[in-house]
Write a protein that holds these residues in place. Sequence first.
Motif, PDB file in Angstrom:
ATOM      1  N   GLU A   1       2.351  -2.070   9.137  1.00  0.00           N
ATOM      2  CA  GLU A   1       1.299  -1.515   9.990  1.00  0.00           C
ATOM      3  C   GLU A   1       0.747  -0.219   9.384  1.00  0.00           C
ATOM      4  O   GLU A   1      -0.464  -0.007   9.349  1.00  0.00           O
ATOM      5  CB  GLU A   1       1.911  -1.261  11.371  1.00  0.00           C
ATOM      6  N   ILE A   2       1.631   0.628   8.905  1.00  0.00           N
ATOM      7  CA  ILE A   2       1.221   1.891   8.277  1.00  0.00           C
ATOM      8  C   ILE A   2       0.435   1.610   6.996  1.00  0.00           C
ATOM      9  O   ILE A   2      -0.645   2.166   6.777  1.00  0.00           O
ATOM     10  CB  ILE A   2       2.445   2.779   7.961  1.00  0.00           C
ATOM     11  N   LEU A   3       0.961   0.747   6.150  1.00  0.00           N
ATOM     12  CA  LEU A   3       0.321   0.444   4.862  1.00  0.00           C
ATOM     13  C   LEU A   3      -1.094  -0.093   5.052  1.00  0.00           C
ATOM     14  O   LEU A   3      -1.997   0.242   4.287  1.00  0.00           O
ATOM     15  CB  LEU A   3       1.157  -0.561   4.065  1.00  0.00           C
ATOM     16  N   LEU A   4      -1.287  -0.906   6.062  1.00  0.00           N
ATOM     17  CA  LEU A   4      -2.606  -1.499   6.297  1.00  0.00           C
ATOM     18  C   LEU A   4      -3.650  -0.473   6.736  1.00  0.00           C
ATOM     19  O   LEU A   4      -4.837  -0.759   6.694  1.00  0.00           O
ATOM     20  CB  LEU A   4      -2.502  -2.640   7.309  1.00  0.00           C
ATOM     21  N   THR A   5      -3.213   0.728   7.106  1.00  0.00           N
ATOM     22  CA  THR A   5      -4.174   1.782   7.458  1.00  0.00           C
ATOM     23  C   THR A   5      -4.670   2.525   6.209  1.00  0.00           C
ATOM     24  O   THR A   5      -5.484   3.435   6.319  1.00  0.00           O
ATOM     25  CB  THR A   5      -3.588   2.790   8.473  1.00  0.00           C
ATOM     26  N   PHE A   6      -4.165   2.124   5.046  1.00  0.00           N
ATOM     27  CA  PHE A   6      -4.573   2.705   3.763  1.00  0.00           C
ATOM     28  C   PHE A   6      -5.057   1.607   2.813  1.00  0.00           C
ATOM     29  O   PHE A   6      -4.494   1.414   1.736  1.00  0.00           O
ATOM     30  CB  PHE A   6      -3.392   3.455   3.120  1.00  0.00           C
ATOM     31  N   PRO A   7      -6.082   0.862   3.212  1.00  0.00           N
ATOM     32  CA  PRO A   7      -6.471  -0.310   2.418  1.00  0.00           C
ATOM     33  C   PRO A   7      -6.929  -0.009   0.992  1.00  0.00           C
ATOM     34  O   PRO A   7      -6.704  -0.827   0.100  1.00  0.00           O
ATOM     35  CB  PRO A   7      -7.604  -0.939   3.236  1.00  0.00           C
ATOM     36  N   LYS A   8      -7.518   1.144   0.769  1.00  0.00           N
ATOM     37  CA  LYS A   8      -7.953   1.498  -0.597  1.00  0.00           C
ATOM     38  C   LYS A   8      -6.814   2.131  -1.377  1.00  0.00           C
ATOM     39  O   LYS A   8      -6.564   1.801  -2.530  1.00  0.00           O
ATOM     40  CB  LYS A   8      -9.137   2.466  -0.548  1.00  0.00           C
ATOM     41  N   GLU A   9      -6.123   3.044  -0.738  1.00  0.00           N
ATOM     42  CA  GLU A   9      -5.077   3.818  -1.409  1.00  0.00           C
ATOM     43  C   GLU A   9      -3.872   2.974  -1.817  1.00  0.00           C
ATOM     44  O   GLU A   9      -3.182   3.291  -2.778  1.00  0.00           O
ATOM     45  CB  GLU A   9      -4.602   4.956  -0.491  1.00  0.00           C
ATOM     46  N   ILE A  10      -3.635   1.884  -1.110  1.00  0.00           N
ATOM     47  CA  ILE A  10      -2.447   1.072  -1.372  1.00  0.00           C
ATOM     48  C   ILE A  10      -2.630   0.159  -2.591  1.00  0.00           C
ATOM     49  O   ILE A  10      -1.655  -0.277  -3.200  1.00  0.00           O
ATOM     50  CB  ILE A  10      -2.068   0.251  -0.107  1.00  0.00           C
ATOM     51  N   VAL A  11      -3.864  -0.096  -2.987  1.00  0.00           N
ATOM     52  CA  VAL A  11      -4.156  -1.064  -4.065  1.00  0.00           C
ATOM     53  C   VAL A  11      -3.337  -0.817  -5.338  1.00  0.00           C
ATOM     54  O   VAL A  11      -2.675  -1.738  -5.821  1.00  0.00           O
ATOM     55  CB  VAL A  11      -5.671  -1.144  -4.351  1.00  0.00           C
ATOM     56  N   PRO A  12      -3.345   0.376  -5.932  1.00  0.00           N
ATOM     57  CA  PRO A  12      -2.596   0.540  -7.183  1.00  0.00           C
ATOM     58  C   PRO A  12      -1.087   0.350  -7.011  1.00  0.00           C
ATOM     59  O   PRO A  12      -0.412  -0.155  -7.915  1.00  0.00           O
ATOM     60  CB  PRO A  12      -2.921   1.961  -7.641  1.00  0.00           C
ATOM     61  N   HIS A  13      -0.576   0.688  -5.851  1.00  0.00           N
ATOM     62  CA  HIS A  13       0.860   0.531  -5.596  1.00  0.00           C
ATOM     63  C   HIS A  13       1.216  -0.952  -5.458  1.00  0.00           C
ATOM     64  O   HIS A  13       2.256  -1.390  -5.944  1.00  0.00           O
ATOM     65  CB  HIS A  13       1.270   1.319  -4.358  1.00  0.00           C
ATOM     66  N   VAL A  14       0.342  -1.696  -4.809  1.00  0.00           N
ATOM     67  CA  VAL A  14       0.564  -3.141  -4.673  1.00  0.00           C
ATOM     68  C   VAL A  14       0.434  -3.811  -6.033  1.00  0.00           C
ATOM     69  O   VAL A  14       1.223  -4.694  -6.373  1.00  0.00           O
ATOM     70  CB  VAL A  14      -0.403  -3.751  -3.633  1.00  0.00           C
ATOM     71  N   GLN A  15      -0.535  -3.381  -6.832  1.00  0.00           N
ATOM     72  CA  GLN A  15      -0.681  -3.947  -8.180  1.00  0.00           C
ATOM     73  C   GLN A  15       0.585  -3.716  -9.001  1.00  0.00           C
ATOM     74  O   GLN A  15       1.026  -4.597  -9.736  1.00  0.00           O
ATOM     75  CB  GLN A  15      -1.915  -3.367  -8.878  1.00  0.00           C
ATOM     76  N   ALA A  16       1.183  -2.561  -8.869  1.00  0.00           N
ATOM     77  CA  ALA A  16       2.430  -2.275  -9.585  1.00  0.00           C
ATOM     78  C   ALA A  16       3.539  -3.215  -9.111  1.00  0.00           C
ATOM     79  O   ALA A  16       4.309  -3.738  -9.921  1.00  0.00           O
ATOM     80  CB  ALA A  16       2.836  -0.819  -9.384  1.00  0.00           C
ATOM     81  N   ALA A  17       3.629  -3.432  -7.806  1.00  0.00           N
ATOM     82  CA  ALA A  17       4.649  -4.341  -7.273  1.00  0.00           C
ATOM     83  C   ALA A  17       4.418  -5.765  -7.773  1.00  0.00           C
ATOM     84  O   ALA A  17       5.374  -6.482  -8.094  1.00  0.00           O
ATOM     85  CB  ALA A  17       4.636  -4.313  -5.747  1.00  0.00           C
ATOM     86  N   LEU A  18       3.163  -6.162  -7.879  1.00  0.00           N
ATOM     87  CA  LEU A  18       2.850  -7.511  -8.357  1.00  0.00           C
ATOM     88  C   LEU A  18       3.164  -7.690  -9.841  1.00  0.00           C
ATOM     89  O   LEU A  18       3.268  -8.820 -10.319  1.00  0.00           O
ATOM     90  CB  LEU A  18       1.381  -7.862  -8.080  1.00  0.00           C
ATOM     91  N   SER A  19       3.321  -6.603 -10.559  1.00  0.00           N
ATOM     92  CA  SER A  19       3.692  -6.703 -11.972  1.00  0.00           C
ATOM     93  C   SER A  19       5.207  -6.711 -12.155  1.00  0.00           C
ATOM     94  O   SER A  19       5.699  -6.825 -13.278  1.00  0.00           O
ATOM     95  CB  SER A  19       3.041  -5.581 -12.790  1.00  0.00           C
ATOM     96  N   SER A  20       5.944  -6.607 -11.055  1.00  0.00           N
ATOM     97  CA  SER A  20       7.408  -6.678 -11.127  1.00  0.00           C
ATOM     98  C   SER A  20       7.837  -8.130 -11.324  1.00  0.00           C
ATOM     99  O   SER A  20       7.008  -9.038 -11.303  1.00  0.00           O
ATOM    100  CB  SER A  20       8.031  -6.120  -9.840  1.00  0.00           C
ATOM    101  N   ASP A  21       9.123  -8.339 -11.469  1.00  0.00           N
ATOM    102  CA  ASP A  21       9.613  -9.708 -11.601  1.00  0.00           C
ATOM    103  C   ASP A  21      10.295 -10.190 -10.321  1.00  0.00           C
ATOM    104  O   ASP A  21      11.068 -11.142 -10.335  1.00  0.00           O
ATOM    105  CB  ASP A  21      10.554  -9.844 -12.809  1.00  0.00           C
ATOM    106  N   ASP A  22       9.972  -9.568  -9.210  1.00  0.00           N
ATOM    107  CA  ASP A  22      10.540  -9.935  -7.916  1.00  0.00           C
ATOM    108  C   ASP A  22       9.577 -10.882  -7.196  1.00  0.00           C
ATOM    109  O   ASP A  22       8.723 -10.463  -6.422  1.00  0.00           O
ATOM    110  CB  ASP A  22      10.795  -8.666  -7.096  1.00  0.00           C
ATOM    111  N   GLU A  23       9.721 -12.178  -7.489  1.00  0.00           N
ATOM    112  CA  GLU A  23       8.801 -13.180  -6.938  1.00  0.00           C
ATOM    113  C   GLU A  23       8.909 -13.269  -5.418  1.00  0.00           C
ATOM    114  O   GLU A  23       7.918 -13.526  -4.744  1.00  0.00           O
ATOM    115  CB  GLU A  23       9.063 -14.557  -7.549  1.00  0.00           C
ATOM    116  N   ASN A  24      10.086 -13.039  -4.870  1.00  0.00           N
ATOM    117  CA  ASN A  24      10.252 -13.082  -3.426  1.00  0.00           C
ATOM    118  C   ASN A  24       9.449 -11.958  -2.759  1.00  0.00           C
ATOM    119  O   ASN A  24       8.780 -12.170  -1.743  1.00  0.00           O
ATOM    120  CB  ASN A  24      11.737 -12.975  -3.064  1.00  0.00           C
ATOM    121  N   TRP A  25       9.508 -10.767  -3.348  1.00  0.00           N
ATOM    122  CA  TRP A  25       8.723  -9.641  -2.818  1.00  0.00           C
ATOM    123  C   TRP A  25       7.235  -9.959  -2.903  1.00  0.00           C
ATOM    124  O   TRP A  25       6.479  -9.685  -1.975  1.00  0.00           O
ATOM    125  CB  TRP A  25       9.063  -8.374  -3.592  1.00  0.00           C
TER     126      TRP A  25
END
Length: 130
Positions: A53-77
């Motif tokens: 809920e908190i993260l969704l209130t930062f739709p622009k600011e969260i993008v680079p952090h989500v991109q970093a998570a998507l470059s991880s090898d944690d497919e479940n995440w």
Amino acid sequence: MEKLESFLPRNVYDVEQVEKIKKLDRHILRSLLPDLLEFTKDMNWPVAPGILEILLTFPKEIVPHVQAALSSDDENWKWFILHFLIIELPVESRVHFKAYLTRVAETPTQDELAEELDEIAQEILETLHY
């Protein structure tokens, strides 16, 4: 000022702290985004829905952090991120993930196939045609 870590939940059950986090100044919250994202590694954790809920209130600011998570090898995440976060972001934010989504939809790895990331990636891609 307190150390930023002191604002974070102590563990995945610390829903009381999540409620306190929601009341923090947006400037402080923005600094906590990468750490808060870590609490979405499993949406079954009690803190995860409130953090989302908190993260969704930062739709622009969260993008680079989500991109970093998507470059991880944690497919479940990644599964949780795609199903609960990216799909809920406004289109203006979702478009930043187009290259990743296209790659996963068209040429998924074996691990991505196992988690069915190709299917949700395709579903999200279809929402980008506006």
